[in-house]
Structure formats: C-alpha cells, structure tokens
Design a protein around this motif. Structure first.
Motif, PDB file in Angstrom:
ATOM      1  N   PRO A   1       0.829  -1.211   0.000  1.00 23.63           N
ATOM      2  CA  PRO A   1       0.000   0.000   0.000  1.00 23.63           C
ATOM      3  C   PRO A   1       0.861   1.258   0.000  1.00 23.63           C
ATOM      4  N   THR A   2       0.322   2.337  -0.511  1.00 19.03           N
ATOM      5  CA  THR A   2       1.027   3.613  -0.489  1.00 19.03           C
ATOM      6  C   THR A   2       1.089   4.152   0.941  1.00 19.03           C
ATOM      7  N   LYS A   3       2.007   5.042   1.159  1.00 21.00           N
ATOM      8  CA  LYS A   3       2.152   5.786   2.427  1.00 21.00           C
ATOM      9  C   LYS A   3       2.382   4.898   3.645  1.00 21.00           C
ATOM     10  N   LEU A   4       2.954   3.709   3.435  1.00 16.94           N
ATOM     11  CA  LEU A   4       3.351   2.905   4.589  1.00 16.94           C
ATOM     12  C   LEU A   4       4.633   3.444   5.194  1.00 16.94           C
ATOM     13  N   PHE A   5       5.529   3.925   4.320  1.00 16.18           N
ATOM     14  CA  PHE A   5       6.837   4.426   4.749  1.00 16.18           C
ATOM     15  C   PHE A   5       6.798   5.952   4.675  1.00 16.18           C
ATOM     16  N   ALA A   6       6.642   6.593   5.812  1.00 16.93           N
ATOM     17  CA  ALA A   6       6.494   8.053   5.818  1.00 16.93           C
ATOM     18  C   ALA A   6       7.733   8.757   5.296  1.00 16.93           C
ATOM     19  N   SER A   7       8.908   8.133   5.436  1.00 18.09           N
ATOM     20  CA  SER A   7      10.143   8.788   5.018  1.00 18.09           C
ATOM     21  C   SER A   7      10.495   8.504   3.567  1.00 18.09           C
ATOM     22  N   ARG A   8       9.714   7.652   2.900  1.00 17.20           N
ATOM     23  CA  ARG A   8      10.013   7.292   1.511  1.00 17.20           C
ATOM     24  C   ARG A   8       8.828   7.685   0.646  1.00 17.20           C
TER      25      ARG A   8
ATOM     26  N   ILE B   1      -4.817  -2.972   0.466  1.00 19.26           N
ATOM     27  CA  ILE B   1      -5.066  -3.715   1.706  1.00 19.26           C
ATOM     28  C   ILE B   1      -4.337  -3.013   2.850  1.00 19.26           C
ATOM     29  N   CYS B   2      -4.994  -2.095   3.497  1.00 17.46           N
ATOM     30  CA  CYS B   2      -4.365  -1.325   4.585  1.00 17.46           C
ATOM     31  C   CYS B   2      -5.425  -0.546   5.344  1.00 17.46           C
ATOM     32  N   GLN B   3      -4.995   0.047   6.425  1.00 13.84           N
ATOM     33  CA  GLN B   3      -5.828   0.980   7.197  1.00 13.84           C
ATOM     34  C   GLN B   3      -5.363   2.388   6.854  1.00 13.84           C
ATOM     35  N   GLU B   4      -6.220   3.159   6.208  1.00  8.44           N
ATOM     36  CA  GLU B   4      -5.817   4.473   5.725  1.00  8.44           C
ATOM     37  C   GLU B   4      -5.779   5.501   6.853  1.00  8.44           C
ATOM     38  N   GLY B   5      -4.692   6.264   6.878  1.00  6.79           N
ATOM     39  CA  GLY B   5      -4.554   7.359   7.823  1.00  6.79           C
ATOM     40  C   GLY B   5      -4.402   8.663   7.073  1.00  6.79           C
TER      41      GLY B   5
END
Length: 574
Positions: A290-297, A321-325
């Motif tokens: 999923p996108t935006k799992l790695f805040a620094s990348r 497949i993730c929990q969106e924040g």
C-alpha cells in the motif's frame, strides 16, 4: 510499566533532548542514544564524581571510540559537557535509560523507515523457525533485528555500512540475551567475496539509490561477471544488486525479502536484470505494498521475495489492503493475514507469471500492470506499433530557448505545449515563433497527427489540424503519432485511448515512481482493440459528432457567462 516508571522515562527523554539542543547537537536518533548510553553507564556506578573519561573506561574499546568519534569533543569541552549532564545519571535508575535505549526508532521519529506493521508483515513472510541463521543487510540501529530476536530463537546477523548506526545497534543488542552479531560492511561486496557463509533467511531495507552511488566500478564488473548479458549498469537501481547478493548468500530452500522502489520493477534500465531473475527462477513473488506505509520514503514500495528454483513468480497486488490514515497508512493484523494468504495461496489480486508471460511487457514485474490487462477483454487486439507508421518526439527546446524565439506579432509558425491541450482539443490561440532552426523542421506537425502526453496521468490526447501554410512545432513531454490510415482511423484511435479500456491500458504500461511515464517500447507493444475499418469509421463519426456537440455547448456556455457578467450594464441601458 507502572505510571511512575513511565513518567520517569518521559522526563528523562525530555531532559536529554534539551541538553542536546543546548549544545547544538544534531537531534538524530543515534546521537540521542549515545548520550543516553553515557548516562546509563554512569548511573550504574556508586561514584557520583565520575569524569567523562571514567565513564568511557567502563565501556568496551569499540563503544568508547564510537562516542569519542561521534561527538568530536576536545578534552576540555568533553568535561564541560559531562559536568552539565552528569547529574541526570543519578536522577534516574539505570532501568530508565535502558528502556529509552531499547524503544524502537518510531517512538522518537514518527517518520522512521521501518514501521512496526511492516516489520510484522516481514516476519510473517519470512516464516522463521528455531535454529535458523537470519541476516539483515543495512541493519541500521537494529530495530528489526531486536523485534525478531524477541520472538524467535534464531541466530541473527546484521551488516551495516554506517559505523555510527552499527555502533548504536551493538549497544542496543547488548541488552538482549540472544545470539545477535553485527558487523560493519558493504553487503554487495561481502556477498561477491563468496566466503561460503549461507543463511536460511535474509532481508533488506537498503537505501533507495542508484548502483553507482553504492559500489565501485570493480564491484559493478564483478556483478556483471555473474551473467553473460551484463545487465547491471551504473544507473541501475541498487535494489537488484541487493537482490542478487541476497540470493548468493541463501541456502537452498532459503528465502530473502528485499524492499524495493516500484520504479525498479518496470524501468527500462533494469529490464535485463529482471529478465535474469525471472528466467533463472530466482524470484518467488512480488508483493506490491500500500502507499504511504513508509512516511520517510515518498515512493511506492514493493517486496521482492527471493528463493532458488522457482518455476513462476507470483505477483500480488496488495496496494489497497491497509488501514488508511491522514498522513500514513498502516497494516492491521487482518490486513497482514490477507496479504500472506494471497502470497501463499493466490487469489483475485494475484497472477502467476513465467518468463514468456512478461517478456512482451519489458519483463515488468509490476502486479498492477498484469491485473489491469487480465481484467480487460479486447476484441481483435493488435499491438499499437502495428497500426502506426511513426511514434515521434517533440522538439527539444528548453523554456529559455522558447522565450528567445517567441513573437508578439503573428507569424506562420506556432508552437503547442501540453498546457495548450484541454479536453482533447488544441487551443486555437497558440503562441507564435519568430523562426525555427532548420534542424527543428523535422519536428513540425502534419495534419492528422495524434498528440499523446508521455508522463503524468490522466494522459492527454489531441488530433492536429493544419490550415494553409501554417506550421506548428510540438514542444514538451509528448509523443507525435502518425497512424497508418489503411489500418486505423485516427479519430477512432483517439476515442479508444480516451475510453475506460484505453485509459487502463495506458496506465498498465507506465513506469516511474513519483510520476508515471510511458516509454516508446511499451507503447509500441501495448495491445489495442482494432475492429475493421468500417466499424472504426462508424465509431469515429459518432465520437466526432459528440465532440462537435461539446464544442457547441462550450460556445453557448461562454456566451451565457459573458451575458451574466454584463447583466447590470444591460439593465442600465434599458
């Protein structure tokens, strides 16, 4: 933890950070840990008048050298600094400092590269068993090693290039009664030395850089020596060198997981390397995360799962497949279970590919590309390149050159940019040029040319209309497509590319991480729906009729808007 202990930890953290700010130290995690370790060692002594050197003497030679090198103090300044913070060592119990040292990086830096939920997914994919030898390349400060060692009775090994991070990880792992060994080194170089050491499991969170920034020319030559096709280039992604190195160090039956940027799954420069991995059976799976799992990348990431002797590779599209924040997405236990089940058993969001399946698509390993194509039914499909005579590029003119050539007065030469294409139509009021050089004349458009933007979605299309002796020069990121009129109607082709099928197909052939890009080879190989000419013309006529209707409605809207702005003036005249 009880409430008093928690409060002490929070207060000690706050005081350590304040000291670091006061002395203008970088507030990076590694520096915070080194100061904390100084205080921890001092807090274990019954003497309250320890000097800076006294504390360093309680450490191993490697630890004391790390701290001396990191802070680069003169002896006088070292003592002044120590006198300033020494009191903290005796305000808190050693357990407080130990707890601070052992907290994961994300507690201090929310944008840490290794989120806890990603570590849990990694753990499930690796499927660790007691007694196995487990290696982490680019092991950093030891966060993932510590998390895995807490749960599994394996022999853990870490390799880190940055001496400061390696030193902090050794300090931290010293608090854990587990078999953990960390060394300093470049993993690619170590793997090529081939000293016979093999591991059951390997994983890598390496820097997302080009190969040339991590290895020497000699090392690159050694990588290419592994294959006859010399797939590694200076601008290849480090991802694939790490993947090859991991495979070289795997036992038969072992598994390696390498986290990579999505660009390396489809970029032209890495095509030959991907071909080697898929044809030699070294790739077990690709899991698109999923996108935006790695805040620094700030790029999309995927997991390469590597092993030996694979007949096919399973591509898993876990992008949704993730929990969106709001700022960062996470993986719940249920999400991890879903992804692992897809990886193990296949399903709706997976496709199994062999070398022949992906060869027509530049050996792309992007799961989304095959998911898209798999779900599109094309009647009478043909390759794009078979119905066009030429796919050209726009004139290579920089903005500065255009400014110099621009004319305020009308001339017979105009230029068109992507910004001049709106809703599939080229603006009537194109800017003028004073002249063009003879070498740029070959870029001039012809009547009936189809323009297609080459980067950024949604992609733009427009058909060129040349009147009289008018000359139009295309500039910017676009392709100029000249169709074979005996095989395809240009208006039909435009209608198809703007349809849901066409948009999905264009998206399926893009490469790049931040900005999607279409390359010529992929465009030529892209399948399109190509009915007989009679049906094409019927669709083209209907498409043009709707376009004319839209144009008329726009004129009516513009006229109505103009009247609306003048309603007060008209009332006064009456």
């Amino acid at each position: 933890m009880d409430k008093i202990f928690t409060n002490n930890v929070q207060q000690a953290e706050w005081e350590i950070r304040n000291v670091m700010k006061e002395y203008a130290f970088s507030n990076e995690y590694t520096y915070t840990m080194l100061v904390t370790y100084l205080l921890y060692k001092a807090s274990r002594s019954i003497k309250h008048d320890l000097s800076y050197n006294d504390v360093l003497e309680t450490m191993s030679e490697e630890e004391s050298m790390l701290i001396r090198d990191s802070f680069s103090f003169s002896q006088e300044k070292s003592e002044r600094f120590w006198q300033h913070i020494r009191g903290l060592a005796f305000n808190y119990a050693p357990a407080v400092f130990a707890h601070i040292l052992m907290q994961p990086v994300h507690v201090y830096e929310p944008r840490a590269e290794r989120p806890e939920s990603v570590n849990r997914l990694l753990e499930n994919i690796l499927d660790l068993h007691a007694g196995e030898k487990v290696l982490e390349t680019c092991s950093g400060v030891g966060d993932t090693l510590l998390a895995l060692a807490e749960k599994h009775n394996c022999s853990f090994y870490g390799m880190e290039l940055v001496s400061q991070e390696k030193g902090v990880s050794i300090i931290r792992t010293g608090f854990v009664p587990k078999d953990i060994n960390i060394v300093q080194g470049n993993f690619v170089n170590k793997a090529l030395e081939n000293d016979g050491v093999e591991y059951d499991k390997i994983y890598s969170f390496h820097p997302l850089v080009k190969l040339v920034h991590y290895v020497s020319d000699d090392t690159m030559d050694a990588l290419n020596a592994e294959f006859k096709c010399h797939p590694f280039k200076r601008m290849s992604a480090l991802d694939w060198a790490m993947a090859l190195s991991a495979v070289k160090c795997l036992k038969l039956g072992g598994i390696a997981v390498v986290f990579v940027a999505d660009g390396s799954l489809s970029s032209n420069v890495d095509e030959a390397i991907r071909r080697v991995f898929i044809e030699k059976g070294l790739l077990k799976a690709v899991i698109s995360l999923p996108t935006k799992l790695f805040a620094s990348r700030n790029v999309n990431m995927s997991m390469l799962v590597l092993s030996k002797g694979n007949q096919f590779a399973r591509l898993v599209n876990a992008r949704n497949i993730c929990q969106e924040g709001r700022r960062q997405n996470t993986l719940s236990d249920e999400d991890i279970t879903k992804i692992v089940n897809l990886y193990n058993n296949g399903g709706k969001y997976t496709v199994d590919v062999a070398p022949g399946d992906i060869q027509p698509y530049g050996y792309s390993l992007s799961p989304e590309r095959y998911m898209t194509l798999d779900n599109i039914e094309l009647k009478n499909p043909v390759e794009f390149g078979r119905v066009v005579n030429e796919i050209g590029r726009s004139a290579p003119l920089a903005a500065r050159q255009l400014d110099e050539l621009a004319s305020e007065e009308p001339t017979d030469i105009r230029y068109v940019r992507l910004a001049d294409i709106q809703d599939g139509i080229i603006n009537d009021e194109l800017p003028y040029l004073k002249s063009i050089e003879s070498r740029h004349e070959r870029y001039l458009l012809r009547d009936g040319d189809l323009l297609l933007s080459k980067m950024g979605a949604p992609f733009k299309t427009a058909i060129v209309k040349i009147e009289g002796n008018e000359k139009i020069l295309p500039v910017g990121n676009m392709y100029v497509i000249r169709v074979n009129n005996d095989k395809i109607d240009v208006h039909y082709l435009k209608a198809f590319l703007e349809s849901s099928k066409g948009i999905a197909l264009l998206n399926s052939i893009t490469s790049g991480t931040t900005i999607p890009i279409i390359n010529v080879d992929s465009l030529q190989r892209m399948p399109i729906e190509c009915p007989d000419i009679a049906k094409q013309e019927k669709i083209a006529n209907k498409y043009q009729a709707i376009c004319d209707e839209i144009a008329l409605l726009k004129l009516k809207l513009a006229a109505a808007t103009e009247r609306l702005s003048n309603v007060i003036d008209e009332e006064e005249v009456e």
